[in-house]
Write a protein that holds these residues in place. Structure first.
Motif, PDB file in Angstrom:
ATOM      1  N   LEU A   6      -2.383  72.099  55.001  1.00 28.48           N
ATOM      2  CA  LEU A   6      -2.798  71.199  53.931  1.00 28.48           C
ATOM      3  C   LEU A   6      -1.682  71.045  52.893  1.00 28.48           C
ATOM      4  CD1 LEU A   6      -5.480  69.665  53.509  1.00 28.48           C
ATOM      5  CD2 LEU A   6      -6.088  71.387  51.827  1.00 28.48           C
ATOM      6  N   HIS A   7      -1.248  69.805  52.717  1.00 32.00           N
ATOM      7  CA  HIS A   7      -0.359  69.450  51.623  1.00 32.00           C
ATOM      8  C   HIS A   7      -1.191  68.637  50.647  1.00 32.00           C
ATOM      9  CE1 HIS A   7       3.371  70.798  53.581  1.00 32.00           C
ATOM     10  NE2 HIS A   7       2.794  70.391  54.697  1.00 32.00           N
ATOM     11  N   LEU A   8      -1.217  69.068  49.393  1.00 29.23           N
ATOM     12  CA  LEU A   8      -2.139  68.517  48.406  1.00 29.23           C
ATOM     13  C   LEU A   8      -1.436  67.584  47.434  1.00 29.23           C
ATOM     14  CD1 LEU A   8      -3.961  71.885  47.762  1.00 29.23           C
ATOM     15  CD2 LEU A   8      -5.005  69.877  48.819  1.00 29.23           C
ATOM     16  N   TYR A   9      -2.137  66.486  47.089  1.00 32.94           N
ATOM     17  CA  TYR A   9      -1.577  65.480  46.198  1.00 32.94           C
ATOM     18  C   TYR A   9      -2.631  65.016  45.194  1.00 32.94           C
ATOM     19  CZ  TYR A   9       2.142  65.296  49.667  1.00 32.94           C
ATOM     20  OH  TYR A   9       3.161  65.633  50.519  1.00 32.94           O
ATOM     21  N   ARG A  10      -2.168  64.728  43.982  1.00 30.67           N
ATOM     22  CA  ARG A  10      -3.019  64.204  42.924  1.00 30.67           C
ATOM     23  C   ARG A  10      -2.858  62.689  42.843  1.00 30.67           C
ATOM     24  NH1 ARG A  10      -7.251  65.359  41.279  1.00 30.67           N
ATOM     25  NH2 ARG A  10      -6.673  67.484  40.667  1.00 30.67           N
ATOM     26  N   LEU A  11      -3.984  61.986  42.876  1.00 34.50           N
ATOM     27  CA  LEU A  11      -3.983  60.537  42.721  1.00 34.50           C
ATOM     28  C   LEU A  11      -4.006  60.178  41.237  1.00 34.50           C
ATOM     29  CD1 LEU A  11      -6.504  59.693  45.521  1.00 34.50           C
ATOM     30  CD2 LEU A  11      -4.342  58.507  45.262  1.00 34.50           C
ATOM     31  N   SER A 123       3.148  61.490  70.985  1.00 33.88           N
ATOM     32  CA  SER A 123       2.190  61.030  69.986  1.00 33.88           C
ATOM     33  C   SER A 123       1.641  62.212  69.204  1.00 33.88           C
ATOM     34  CB  SER A 123       1.032  60.277  70.654  1.00 33.88           C
ATOM     35  OG  SER A 123       1.507  59.119  71.313  1.00 33.88           O
ATOM     36  N   GLN A 124       1.464  62.013  67.918  1.00 36.06           N
ATOM     37  CA  GLN A 124       0.933  63.070  67.048  1.00 36.06           C
ATOM     38  C   GLN A 124      -0.058  62.438  66.075  1.00 36.06           C
ATOM     39  OE1 GLN A 124       3.738  64.632  64.222  1.00 36.06           O
ATOM     40  NE2 GLN A 124       2.558  66.490  63.830  1.00 36.06           N
ATOM     41  N   LYS A 125      -1.272  63.010  66.010  1.00 36.95           N
ATOM     42  CA  LYS A 125      -2.288  62.530  65.081  1.00 36.95           C
ATOM     43  C   LYS A 125      -2.248  63.390  63.828  1.00 36.95           C
ATOM     44  CE  LYS A 125      -6.790  62.876  66.024  1.00 36.95           C
ATOM     45  NZ  LYS A 125      -7.499  63.415  64.833  1.00 36.95           N
ATOM     46  N   ILE A 126      -2.194  62.746  62.677  1.00 41.77           N
ATOM     47  CA  ILE A 126      -2.120  63.439  61.392  1.00 41.77           C
ATOM     48  C   ILE A 126      -3.321  63.009  60.556  1.00 41.77           C
ATOM     49  CG2 ILE A 126      -0.714  63.894  59.347  1.00 41.77           C
ATOM     50  CD1 ILE A 126       1.724  62.972  60.977  1.00 41.77           C
ATOM     51  N   ASP A 127      -4.184  63.965  60.212  1.00 44.53           N
ATOM     52  CA  ASP A 127      -5.414  63.664  59.485  1.00 44.53           C
ATOM     53  C   ASP A 127      -5.195  63.727  57.979  1.00 44.53           C
ATOM     54  OD1 ASP A 127      -7.002  63.422  61.844  1.00 44.53           O
ATOM     55  OD2 ASP A 127      -7.071  65.599  61.987  1.00 44.53           O
ATOM     56  N   LEU A 128      -5.951  62.890  57.268  1.00 46.17           N
ATOM     57  CA  LEU A 128      -5.870  62.833  55.808  1.00 46.17           C
ATOM     58  C   LEU A 128      -7.276  62.927  55.231  1.00 46.17           C
ATOM     59  CD1 LEU A 128      -3.721  60.492  53.614  1.00 46.17           C
ATOM     60  CD2 LEU A 128      -6.193  60.510  53.269  1.00 46.17           C
ATOM     61  N   SER A 143       4.555  69.726  58.045  1.00 50.32           N
ATOM     62  CA  SER A 143       5.666  69.633  57.086  1.00 50.32           C
ATOM     63  C   SER A 143       5.339  68.605  56.011  1.00 50.32           C
ATOM     64  CB  SER A 143       6.963  69.239  57.800  1.00 50.32           C
ATOM     65  OG  SER A 143       6.917  67.880  58.200  1.00 50.32           O
ATOM     66  N   ARG A 144       5.968  68.782  54.855  1.00 52.61           N
ATOM     67  CA  ARG A 144       5.751  67.820  53.765  1.00 52.61           C
ATOM     68  C   ARG A 144       6.333  66.460  54.123  1.00 52.61           C
ATOM     69  NH1 ARG A 144       3.681  68.271  48.922  1.00 52.61           N
ATOM     70  NH2 ARG A 144       3.603  70.550  49.051  1.00 52.61           N
ATOM     71  N   THR A 145       7.391  66.422  54.909  1.00 57.31           N
ATOM     72  CA  THR A 145       7.969  65.148  55.326  1.00 57.31           C
ATOM     73  C   THR A 145       6.959  64.319  56.092  1.00 57.31           C
ATOM     74  OG1 THR A 145      10.207  66.064  55.424  1.00 57.31           O
ATOM     75  CG2 THR A 145       9.796  64.062  56.671  1.00 57.31           C
ATOM     76  N   ARG A 146       6.252  64.961  57.039  1.00 60.21           N
ATOM     77  CA  ARG A 146       5.231  64.255  57.808  1.00 60.21           C
ATOM     78  C   ARG A 146       4.091  63.810  56.896  1.00 60.21           C
ATOM     79  NH1 ARG A 146       8.520  63.644  60.982  1.00 60.21           N
ATOM     80  NH2 ARG A 146       8.718  64.462  63.097  1.00 60.21           N
ATOM     81  N   ALA A 147       3.707  64.667  55.950  1.00 59.80           N
ATOM     82  CA  ALA A 147       2.624  64.317  55.028  1.00 59.80           C
ATOM     83  C   ALA A 147       2.996  63.089  54.214  1.00 59.80           C
ATOM     84  CB  ALA A 147       2.311  65.494  54.112  1.00 59.80           C
ATOM     85  N   GLU A 148       4.235  63.034  53.742  1.00 61.62           N
ATOM     86  CA  GLU A 148       4.645  61.915  52.903  1.00 61.62           C
ATOM     87  C   GLU A 148       4.854  60.641  53.708  1.00 61.62           C
ATOM     88  OE1 GLU A 148       7.825  63.374  50.475  1.00 61.62           O
ATOM     89  OE2 GLU A 148       6.460  64.626  49.281  1.00 61.62           O
ATOM     90  N   ASP A 149       5.132  60.779  55.002  1.00 62.25           N
ATOM     91  CA  ASP A 149       5.156  59.602  55.871  1.00 62.25           C
ATOM     92  C   ASP A 149       3.777  58.943  55.903  1.00 62.25           C
ATOM     93  OD1 ASP A 149       7.818  59.908  56.515  1.00 62.25           O
ATOM     94  OD2 ASP A 149       7.448  60.878  58.452  1.00 62.25           O
TER      95      ASP A 149
END
Length: 312
Positions: A6-11, A123-128, A143-149
């Motif tokens: 889990l990489h966490l972000y504030r909206l 192929s890679q599935k990334i959930d949000l 990785s954070r790079t994948r999260a930010e993609d």
């Protein structure tokens, strides 16, 4: 569908979107097969896969589940180099001259273009997870790079998105080092695991330890020598365990047995979609309860002025 990382972000000032509007926007940016010349592509896919009937958004009690599909052609550099070397050898033998660096670069581009359509596709599935009530986003990526993609894809889908990594008043590395070195400083319902990464301030590198007693004399001596905890395995009242990183990423997530049993005993009538949504809401509720506690233990959330934040 339990998250592993889990990489966490504030909206900041998130757009008011109803489910139908968001679902339509996701459909417009849906994942498509890679073209023959495409090296990679990212688009939205159904979280439930084929069983989802193409449904790209699940929303339950204010929690949204989205999934991005990342497709990438795998073309090993060694394969390209071998083909380029063969072409260079042929030119030098037939023309009796050395191939220049500029020509080699052009040959490499030509070979890559020729081989790309035949490369394997990974192929890679990334959930949000999007908590609309707390204005929080968590991305299940290694990785954070994948999260930010994935966040870039969401920004493109919505037209704009102000989001910043979730941060705390107390730096995680400082709090983890204190928890590790001073047992009395640990929150009452926080339990240390058996994994740690210790960084030295000088050039002594990183020390990683697994399946160890973190209260042992050896660990304490390392802390006394000036090392700091950059990763630390912890658990919260048996509900959730993870390895906390110094950038506030949560890795190797494990949800408590009681929560998993509750999901297993849920009456979903063997409906795959109902099962996915049951698992998701139980996981989302646990995260929305426990993440604020973790942030509180880290001195509270570091406040940022939304107006000064870039769209990143």
């Amino acid at each position: 569908m339990w998250f592993k990382h889990l990489h966490l972000y504030r909206l900041h000032g998130a757009p008011e979107l109803d489910s139908d509007t968001l679902a339509n926007a996701l459909d417009e940016h849906a994942a498509k097969p890679l073209g023959s010349a495409d090296a990679r592509r990212l688009g939205w896919t159904a979280p439930a896969g084929r069983l989802g009937g193409g449904q790209r958004l699940h929303e339950v009690q204010g929690h949204r589940l989205l999934s991005a599909l990342r497709q990438e052609r795998l073309l090993p550099a060694s394969v390209v180099k071998e083909e380029v070397d063969d072409k260079v050898a042929d030119i030098e033998a037939s023309e009796g001259r050395k191939v220049t660096r500029k020509e080699k670069t052009a040959l490499k581009e030509q070979v890559t273009e020729e081989l790309m359509p035949r490369a394997f596709v990974r192929s890679q599935k990334i959930d949000l997870w999007w908590d609309t009530r707390r204005q929080l986003i968590g991305v299940n990526a290694s990785s954070r790079t994948r999260a930010e993609d994935v966040l870039d894809l969401l920004r493109e889908t919505l037209g704009s998105l102000k989001v910043t990594p979730l941060t705390s008043q107390t730096l995680p590395i400082r709090a983890m080092t204190q928890w590790l070195g001073e047992a009395e400083s640990r929150p009452a319902d926080l339990v240390l695991g058996d994994q740690v990464e210790l960084k030295a301030k000088g050039d002594d590198g990183v020390l990683r330890a697994r399946q160890v007693d973190l209260d042992s004399d050896e660990i304490q001596q390392l802390l006394e020598s000036g090392r700091q905890a950059s990763k630390l395995a912890v658990s919260l009242e048996g509900r959730l365990s993870f390895v906390l990183h110094d950038d506030l990423a949560l890795k190797s997530l494990r949800f408590g047995d009681a929560l998993i049993e509750e999901a297993d005993h849920a009456d979903d009538g063997d409906d795959a979609l109902a099962r996915l949504e049951t698992d998701f809401i139980l996981m989302a509720q646990a995260l929305s309860d426990d993440i604020p506690r973790l942030i509180e233990w880290l001195g509270g959330e570091a406040q940022r002025e939304a107006a000064t934040q870039p769209d990143a």
